[in-house]
Each structure stands twice: as C-alpha cells, then as structure tokens.
Design a protein around this motif. Structure first.
Motif, short mmCIF file in Angstrom:
data_model
loop_
_atom_site.label_atom_id
_atom_site.label_comp_id
_atom_site.label_asym_id
_atom_site.label_seq_id
_atom_site.Cartn_x
_atom_site.Cartn_y
_atom_site.Cartn_z
N HIS A 1 -3.46 -7.01 6.42
CA HIS A 1 -2.68 -5.99 5.51
C HIS A 1 -1.63 -7.19 4.75
CE1 HIS A 1 -1.09 -1.87 5.59
NE2 HIS A 1 0.58 -2.90 5.61
N PRO A 2 -1.98 -6.51 3.71
CA PRO A 2 -1.51 -6.63 2.22
C PRO A 2 -0.02 -7.16 2.44
CG PRO A 2 -1.96 -4.86 1.95
CD PRO A 2 -2.38 -4.53 3.14
N GLY B 1 -9.04 -2.23 3.21
CA GLY B 1 -7.63 -2.09 3.34
C GLY B 1 -6.66 -1.08 2.93
N CYS B 2 -5.71 -1.51 4.07
CA CYS B 2 -4.66 -0.34 4.15
C CYS B 2 -5.65 1.12 4.62
CB CYS B 2 -4.42 0.31 2.96
SG CYS B 2 -3.22 -1.69 2.47
N GLU C 1 -11.93 -6.87 1.55
CA GLU C 1 -12.66 -4.82 1.69
C GLU C 1 -13.74 -4.86 0.67
OE1 GLU C 1 -10.00 -1.72 -1.78
OE2 GLU C 1 -9.46 -2.38 0.48
N THR D 1 -6.67 -8.93 -0.66
CA THR D 1 -7.20 -7.64 0.45
C THR D 1 -8.74 -7.11 -1.04
OG1 THR D 1 -5.21 -7.24 1.00
CG2 THR D 1 -6.98 -5.64 0.65
N ASP E 1 -1.72 -11.04 -2.39
CA ASP E 1 -2.49 -10.15 -1.55
C ASP E 1 -3.18 -9.24 -1.93
OD1 ASP E 1 -2.17 -12.22 0.40
OD2 ASP E 1 0.62 -10.82 1.62
N VAL F 1 -9.85 -7.48 7.48
CA VAL F 1 -8.91 -7.39 5.37
C VAL F 1 -7.39 -7.68 6.22
CG1 VAL F 1 -8.50 -6.40 3.99
CG2 VAL F 1 -11.18 -6.37 4.74
N LYS G 1 1.39 -8.72 8.22
CA LYS G 1 0.45 -8.76 8.19
C LYS G 1 0.34 -9.99 9.51
CE LYS G 1 -1.71 -11.63 4.65
NZ LYS G 1 -1.30 -12.64 3.67
N CYS H 1 0.98 -0.41 0.10
CA CYS H 1 -0.14 0.27 0.09
C CYS H 1 0.96 1.22 -0.11
CB CYS H 1 -0.94 -0.21 1.51
SG CYS H 1 -2.10 -1.42 1.29
#
Length: 475
Positions: A384-385, A352-353, A398, A394, A390, A382, A333, A277
């Motif tokens: 974290h990637p 996500g993020c 989301e 993700t 991912d 969700v 993650k 992200c």
C-alpha cells in the motif's frame, strides 16, 4: 479444548477475509473456518464513523458473488453523476447478509465471532472456550493489512486537560454550538470530516485543517465502472501511459499526470509528498479549497488549552474548539510478504488499493492453480502506498502483475466476469473477439505496460541517485 477440522482457517472477517472466503467457497468444495475478534463481519467498518462512505463506487466493492447497492448513479450531492457510494450502515448490513445468507447456508463455512486467535491454529471464544483447528490445507491471514480507524486507538499525541479531542465517530453528537473545529490529518478520514462539516453548513472560516503532508488525489470520475464511463476510463489509462513515456523526471511525471487529469491536488502552490489512494470529485475538491486556514507545520506533538504544538511550530486556537482526530494511519504500508507460502496464505493487494478484488483473485488462484510457483507469479504483493514516490513503485508492481495476467487466457476470462475488477469493463469487449484478435490487442497493451515499467524504473533510479546521500554518522 475442542478440536475441529477444516481445509482452511481464515483469520479475520474483514473485507479481505470475506472476499477471499466468498470466492473460495464459490469455486471449490473446501471447508472453511472463519475466526474474527469482531462481533460481526466487516472488520474496521464496524468501528467506523457514522458519516463515512466508500471512496470508490459500490459497484466493485464487497465480495464477488453478491452486488453491493443498486448500481445507480447519484443524482444529487457532491458525487452527482457518478456511481453510488455505500454508507457504513449499508456496508455492515451487506457483509452480515453475505455471512448469514450465503456463506453459512453453503454448509462449507463455520464462523466464530468474538474470538481471539492465539496462533498455531488455536483460538478462544467469548465464553472462554478454547478450540484447536486441524487445518488440512492452509491458514489464511486476513489481518496483515488490517485497517485502523481513529476510534480503534487513542490519539498519537498528548492531549491536555480540558481539551476536547475526539475521533470522528463523536463529531455529529458534539458539533452543535461549537465556534471552531480543528481537523487533524490530511488523509481520507480528514477529508471526510472536513466535507461533513461543510455539508452541514459550517462556514469554512470556522475550520482549521492541520495537514502534515499534502496529498496527490484521484479524480473519482476516472475510476467509474459501466459502459457509459468506458471511453473516459480508457482515455485515463492511455493518458497515464503517455505521461510516463513522455516524462523527463519524477517531477515532470507528476506535472503530466496532473495536466491530463489523472491526479489532483488541493493547492497548486504546494507540492504533494503523500499518496494514499484517496479519491474526490471535482465538486468535493472545490469545497475543500474553501478552507483557508490550513496548517502545514508537520505532525501534532501535543494540544494544550488554547494552543497546538506541532513539529514545526505552534498555533493559537480558541480554547472552546473541538478537535477531530483523523490521524490514524488507516491502511499502514507494510513490507510485502510471499502470498502463498507453504501452509500459509497472507492476503495482500495484488493491484494497488484494490484490496477486496485482490483477495478474491488470490482465492481464485488458490482454487484453480496447483503449484505455488505459478500462484505467486500471478499474485505478487503490491504494498500500500504512502509517499508520492510510492505512486511509481505501486504502479510498477501492479503493472507487472497485469503483464502476467495477460499471458493467461483462463485468468483473463475469469477477471472479465469478476464483479470486483474495476478493469473488467475495459477488457470484457475483447473477449467476444477471435482468439487471434484478442491475443494481438492484449499483446499491444502488455508491450505498453512493459515499456512504461522500464521508464518508471529509470525515472525512479535517476531520482534516487540525485538525492543527497547520508553520511556514516547518519546526518
């Protein structure tokens, strides 16, 4: 031991803990005890390097009840033309104001800094006093997604005697007179360190960037708030769905996401395997591309005078080089946990993020809904990637949450008023339409997300089934 009573015990006064507490206090009469080991609210920001800024606009960071910054557009620098990015000093001062001017004066919040949480509702303050908290409702874990910055731990590799290896916190004080800089790590912190050096007119020829993995990056221009960016934001949303529906494979999907400008990468010849992200502007990306000495030999194993030994080989380095350790995992993650679980809430991302938005939404759902089955349906974690794949998982997670949110008119109305929601400018104009028109448009978007999720699950399944399978021996 002193015993105190409260409705909620929030463990951690970082960004997520603050965002949760702010919304809960604003939307209920709950009493909250906040316990934090830091000397001031803000979590990792109180330990961050002095030149760090937000990677996302200040306009949707912090807590819902108080704006961060002035919602201005930068007129100079490498973020020119986009919404301002708060400095670390601004962020720390902001969270302190939220605590001292908003939360504590409400009469609903008690705050214990420099306190170690011992579990089972017990904590110990700096002076050695022990407290037991009688929690009437829930303990809120705001530390599960704790962000780690380099200054919070030693380097995860060996550093030989005579080698100058420092966290980025010390870079401004030690940069003068150095002939070479070696930046270790390709995430947000590594990007920040490289850009700081370039911004201070260090020639790119004097930089070595150790990059264990190339990353897919966001173009910051695509995630701007405000009506002036609404058309671009909507186009990016649509382009993403079109790329998903048109993709024939995972590799083809990333090519399409890059072609429409949704994702960026540093080097067209290198296929990214990381997605965390991180955001950059086009100008920042051009600056980073000036660095030619990029080492892609895996992670650092050890640094010796004049040499760096990595997983895939070694490189010679001038013995007087300053090494800048940017290898902290940041937001690690972690396996997702049930958010609402009996007498416990575990704060996690539900988009996500977007951690602070997620924490505010979780607090709203806690206050406004009355059973955990409904709450958990609206707030599925969700994770974290970390890797490129991912991005798919993700996005699926989301979008699944967004599909559920569309089905709840009251929740959508709240989100359209939530300062922290980066999507609100896209959906708010629809709230002025009739319920029938609004339901029709939301229904169309929901159908598009459902179709995209089905396609992503198919692409991911086909990709994973095509990978070589490990033998019983693990080789």
């Amino acid at each position: 031991m002193t015993t105190i009573e409260t409705d909620y015990l929030v463990v951690g006064a970082g960004a997520m803990g603050m965002a949760f507490t702010d919304t809960l206090v604003a939307e209920s009469d709950a009493e909250v005890v906040v316990v934090d080991r830091g000397h001031a609210p803000g979590g990792h920001w109180t330990r961050a390097y002095p030149f760090v800024r937000l990677h996302q606009p200040s306009a949707y960071y912090g807590v819902n009840s108080r704006g961060l910054g002035s919602d201005s557009i930068d007129r100079l620098g490498w973020n020119e033309g986009l919404y301002e990015l708060a400095t670390v000093g601004e962020i720390c001062a902001y969270f302190d104001r939220v605590m001292q001017q908003d939360l504590l004066p409400s009469g609903q919040v008690s705050y214990f800094p420099m306190a170690e949480y011992l579990g089972e509702g017990r904590f110990r303050t700096l002076d050695g006093s022990d407290y037991a908290v009688d929690v009437r409702k829930r303990v809120v874990d705001a530390t599960y997604l704790q962000t780690t910055v380099p200054s919070m731990r030693p380097p995860p590799y060996q550093v030989g005697d005579g080698v100058d290896c420092v966290p980025p916190n010390e870079l401004p004080a030690l940069a003068a007179g150095r002939d070479r800089f070696v930046v270790i790590g390709a995430g947000k912190t590594g990007i920040d360190a490289c850009l700081w050096l370039l911004r201070n007119n260090i020639p790119p020829e004097r930089l070595t960037w150790i990059m264990p993995r190339d990353a897919w990056l966001w173009d910051r221009a695509n995630i701007q708030p405000g009506r002036e960016f609404l058309q671009r934001f909507q186009s990016g949303f649509t382009d993403r769905l079109i790329a998903i529906e048109s993709a024939s494979s995972v590799a083809d999907l990333f090519e399409r996401l890059e072609a429409c400008g949704y994702l960026l990468r540093l080097d067209q010849a290198k296929q990214p395997t990381m997605y965390r992200c991180a955001t950059v502007t086009q100008t920042e990306l051009q600056q980073l591309r000036r660095i030619r000495d990029i080492v892609r030999l895996g992670r650092v194993d050890r640094i010796e005078p004049g040499k760096v030994i990595l997983a895939g080989g070694s490189i010679p380095v001038d013995g007087s080089a300053l090494y800048v350790d940017c290898s902290a995992d940041g937001l690690e993650k972690k396996p997702h946990q049930t958010v609402f679980d009996g007498d416990r809430i575990t704060l996690q991302s539900v988009r996500g993020c977007q951690q602070v938005f997620s924490a505010g939404l979780i607090a709203h759902v806690e206050a406004a809904y009355h059973d955990d089955a409904t709450r958990n349906r609206l707030c599925q974690a969700v994770p974290h990637p970390n890797t490129d794949l991912d991005w798919l998982t993700t996005t699926i997670a989301e979008q699944r949450n967004q599909i559920h949110w569309f089905e709840d008119a009251d929740l959508m109305a709240w989100m359209c008023e939530a300062r922290l929601d980066l999507m609100r400018h896209m959906y708010t104009p629809l709230m002025d339409k009739s319920p029938e028109v609004r339901a029709k448009v939301f229904g169309l978007i929901r159908a598009g997300l459902e179709s995209a999720n089905q396609k992503l699950e198919t692409l991911l399944s086909e990709h994973l089934s095509g990978l070589p399978q490990a033998t019983e021996s693990g080789h």
